[in-house]
Design an enzyme around this catalytic site. Structure first.
Site, PDB file in Angstrom:
ATOM      1  N   GLY A  25      33.096  33.009  31.522  1.00 17.46           N
ATOM      2  CA  GLY A  25      32.817  31.693  32.095  1.00 17.46           C
ATOM      3  C   GLY A  25      31.613  31.059  31.443  1.00 17.46           C
ATOM      4  CE  LYS A  45      30.524  34.707  37.255  1.00 14.62           C
ATOM      5  NZ  LYS A  45      30.700  33.342  37.765  1.00 14.62           N
ATOM      6  CG  ASP A 138      31.685  23.625  39.723  1.00 14.33           C
ATOM      7  OD1 ASP A 138      32.432  22.648  39.535  1.00 14.33           O
ATOM      8  OD2 ASP A 138      31.627  24.594  38.949  1.00 14.33           O
TER       9      ASP A 138
HETATM   10  N1  LIG Z   1      34.770  38.309  42.033  1.00  6.57           N
HETATM   11  C1  LIG Z   1      35.694  38.277  41.095  1.00  6.57           C
HETATM   12  N2  LIG Z   1      36.765  39.083  41.152  1.00  6.57           N
HETATM   13  C2  LIG Z   1      37.711  39.062  40.186  1.00  6.57           C
HETATM   14  N3  LIG Z   1      37.687  38.225  39.136  1.00  6.57           N
HETATM   15  C3  LIG Z   1      36.638  37.378  39.023  1.00  6.57           C
HETATM   16  C4  LIG Z   1      35.596  37.349  39.992  1.00  6.57           C
HETATM   17  N4  LIG Z   1      34.685  36.405  39.625  1.00  6.57           N
HETATM   18  C5  LIG Z   1      35.154  35.867  38.482  1.00  6.57           C
HETATM   19  N5  LIG Z   1      36.325  36.436  38.119  1.00  6.57           N
HETATM   20  C6  LIG Z   1      37.148  36.095  36.961  1.00  6.57           C
HETATM   21  O1  LIG Z   1      36.390  36.206  35.768  1.00  6.57           O
HETATM   22  C7  LIG Z   1      36.707  35.153  34.881  1.00  6.57           C
HETATM   23  C8  LIG Z   1      35.441  34.390  34.519  1.00  6.57           C
HETATM   24  O2  LIG Z   1      34.922  33.839  35.716  1.00  6.57           O
HETATM   25  P1  LIG Z   1      33.722  32.809  35.756  1.00  6.57           P
HETATM   26  O3  LIG Z   1      33.504  32.455  37.165  1.00  6.57           O
HETATM   27  O4  LIG Z   1      32.559  33.347  35.000  1.00  6.57           O
HETATM   28  O5  LIG Z   1      34.244  31.613  34.908  1.00  6.57           O
HETATM   29  P2  LIG Z   1      35.415  30.556  35.110  1.00  6.57           P
HETATM   30  O6  LIG Z   1      35.443  30.174  36.562  1.00  6.57           O
HETATM   31  O7  LIG Z   1      36.678  31.083  34.489  1.00  6.57           O
HETATM   32  O8  LIG Z   1      34.899  29.406  34.177  1.00  6.57           O
HETATM   33  P3  LIG Z   1      33.601  28.499  34.386  1.00  6.57           P
HETATM   34  O9  LIG Z   1      32.406  29.386  34.486  1.00  6.57           O
HETATM   35  O10 LIG Z   1      33.577  27.643  33.187  1.00  6.57           O
HETATM   36  O11 LIG Z   1      33.912  27.781  35.661  1.00  6.57           O
HETATM   37  C9  LIG Z   1      37.746  34.288  35.581  1.00  6.57           C
HETATM   38  O12 LIG Z   1      39.038  34.671  35.158  1.00  6.57           O
HETATM   39  C10 LIG Z   1      37.535  34.619  37.030  1.00  6.57           C
HETATM   40  O13 LIG Z   1      38.713  34.430  37.784  1.00  6.57           O
END
Ligand SMILES: Nc1ncnc2c1ncn2[C@@H]1O[C@H](COP(=O)(O)OP(=O)(O)OP(=O)(O)O)[C@@H](O)[C@H]1O
Length: 414
Positions: A25, A45, A138
């Site tokens: 992300g 993360k 957001d």
């Molecule tokens: N708690 C979680 N459990 C499982 N998967 C997760 C979790 N948090 C994030 N992810 C997954 O990890 C990936 C990256 O997530 P992240 O929130 O960093 O970015 P994003 O939402 O894809 O993009 P951006 O940060 O640009 O909004 C995504 O596919 C998200 O669904």
């Protein structure tokens, strides 16, 4: 970090066995991991601290601590936070899928009570945050994660506030715009919980339509789309509008009856939608009041979360055996080769005008939803409107910083 700090951080990091990368992300990579202490699967993360040589600063730690205390069944739980190798690791409960995947899945039929359930959980999470003076800022379907029991939880908050807004590729802005309230589009510097309610209304609309409702391709275009749907706001409707920094006059266009835009929604749903889409943020219904609206209190009750239709878990690992069955190496964290981030393909942009100029489709348009749209990048801002200066009126800041550092690092029991 001191040597002692590093030692503690290393010990904490050893607690988690890294599995495959789930995606990347705005702030860095997210990977699946096993907490060897509890056996629980978690999502970590990893946030690049970049140029912040001193590591996580005092304010960041304080705000992370606050997010950790934000505990509610509809908020993703921040389990732990620790620095390791110059990165900050935030440990979250692991979630199977997200609302965007539900909306886009052409095999899923969402009944009116399913929609009611997803909206109710969204509003419950929001109402909880707003009560604690925290704004999400957001809200969008891929930030609404769904757990194994069907529970929807708000995710992805606080990071921009804590780490600053990173440079974003153009696409990162695009999708977030669709959920942006008109006061933000007019450049409001001071705004409140109404921005989240507007975004929740866009998500409600998206659940009804099975496609994003107002897909502007610039801020001006976004406002144009909003006005084409609901009519150009009159001064009587939103008296403070003209004082907003980026306010510009738009040619007057009348709004369309909501029933035309959402033919599949009943009167209660439309009434709630109109209150969530109120132009004047002061007149916009709050998340708490929305939960008391007759849409929720009358008619068939929302579907139980466990019975909600969901796509198959998209994060199922082919190598997600428990640590004892291998994959963990010599006990330390092991990064398996990152699975390629699944590319989401943008469907052909349908005419941006159609959603507002004509009746909304009543059924899924498979040509549009055959492919998943790209990940909608996050602005990742959970605005914390506590007055931290008050909270932090402590004489020995370095002592408190150390205390906070330690609170996030649960040393292993040997
Ligand atoms: N708690 C979680 N459990 C499982 N998967 C997760 C979790 N948090 C994030 N992810 C997954 O990890 C990936 C990256 O997530 P992240 O929130 O960093 O970015 P994003 O939402 O894809 O993009 P951006 O940060 O640009 O909004 C995504 O596919 C998200 O669904």
């Amino acid at each position: 970090m001191t040597d002692v700090d590093q030692l503690i951080a290393k010990k904490v990091a050893d607690r988690y066995l890294k599995r495959e990368v789930l995606g990347e992300g705005t702030y860095g990579v997210v990977f699946k991991a096993i907490d060897t202490k509890s056996g629980q699967t978690v999502a970590i993360k990893k946030i690049r601290l970049g140029k912040q040589k001193e590591g996580v600063n005092f304010t960041a730690l304080r705000e992370i601590k606050l997010l950790k205390e934000l505990q509610d069944p509809n908020i993703i739980q921040l389990i732990d936070a620790f620095p390791h190798k110059g990165n900050l690791h935030l440990v979250f409960e692991f979630m199977e899928t997200d609302l965007e995947a539900v909306i886009r899945d052409r095999n899923i039929v969402l009944s009116p009570t399913d929609i009611k359930s997803y909206l109710q959980m969204t509003l419950k999470g929001l109402a909880f945050c707003h009560k604690k003076w925290v704004l999400h800022r957001d809200m969008k379907p891929n930030n609404l994660l769904i757990g194994p029991g069907g529970q929807l939880k708000l995710a992805d908050f606080g990071l921009a506030r804590i780490f600053g807004s990173p440079d974003r590729r153009f696409t990162h802005q695009v999708f977030a715009r669709w959920y942006r309230a008109p006061e933000l589009l007019f450049g409001a510097k001071q705004y409140g919980s109404g921005v989240d309610v507007w975004a929740a209304a866009c998500i409600f609309a998206e659940l009804l339509l099975r496609r994003p409702f107002l897909q502007g391709n610039s801020d001006i275009d976004q406002l144009g789309k909003i006005f084409a749907a609901f009519g150009t706001p009159k001064a009587s409707q939103w008296p403070d509008m003209i004082y907003l920094p980026d306010h510009v006059e738009y040619q007057y266009v009348p709004g369309q009856p909501l029933k035309t835009l959402f033919p599949m929604a009943n009167d209660d749903a439309l009434d709630l939608l109109s209150k969530m889409f109120a132009y004047d943020p002061k007149a916009r219904i709050s998340a708490q009041m929305a939960l008391q609206h007759r849409y929720f209190t009358s008619g068939p009750p929302p579907t139980e979360p466990a019975l909600l239709p969901r796509p198959p878990p998209k994060r199922e690992s082919i190598d997600s055996k428990p640590p004892s069955e291998g994959g963990g190496g010599g006990g330390g964290p092991t990064v398996l080769s990152p699975s390629k981030k699944s590319k989401r393909v943008m469907p052909h942009q349908h005419d941006h005008g159609t959603e507002t100029s004509g009746p909304a489709p009543m059924s899924l348009d498979f040509s549009v939803f055959a492919a998943r749209p790209p990940a909608r990048p996050t602005i990742n801002r959970f605005r914390i409107i506590y007055n931290f200066k008050l909270l932090c009126n402590v004489a020995d800041r370095s002592h408190l910083k150390r205390k906070l550092d330690l609170e996030f690092q649960i040393p292993e029991e040997d």
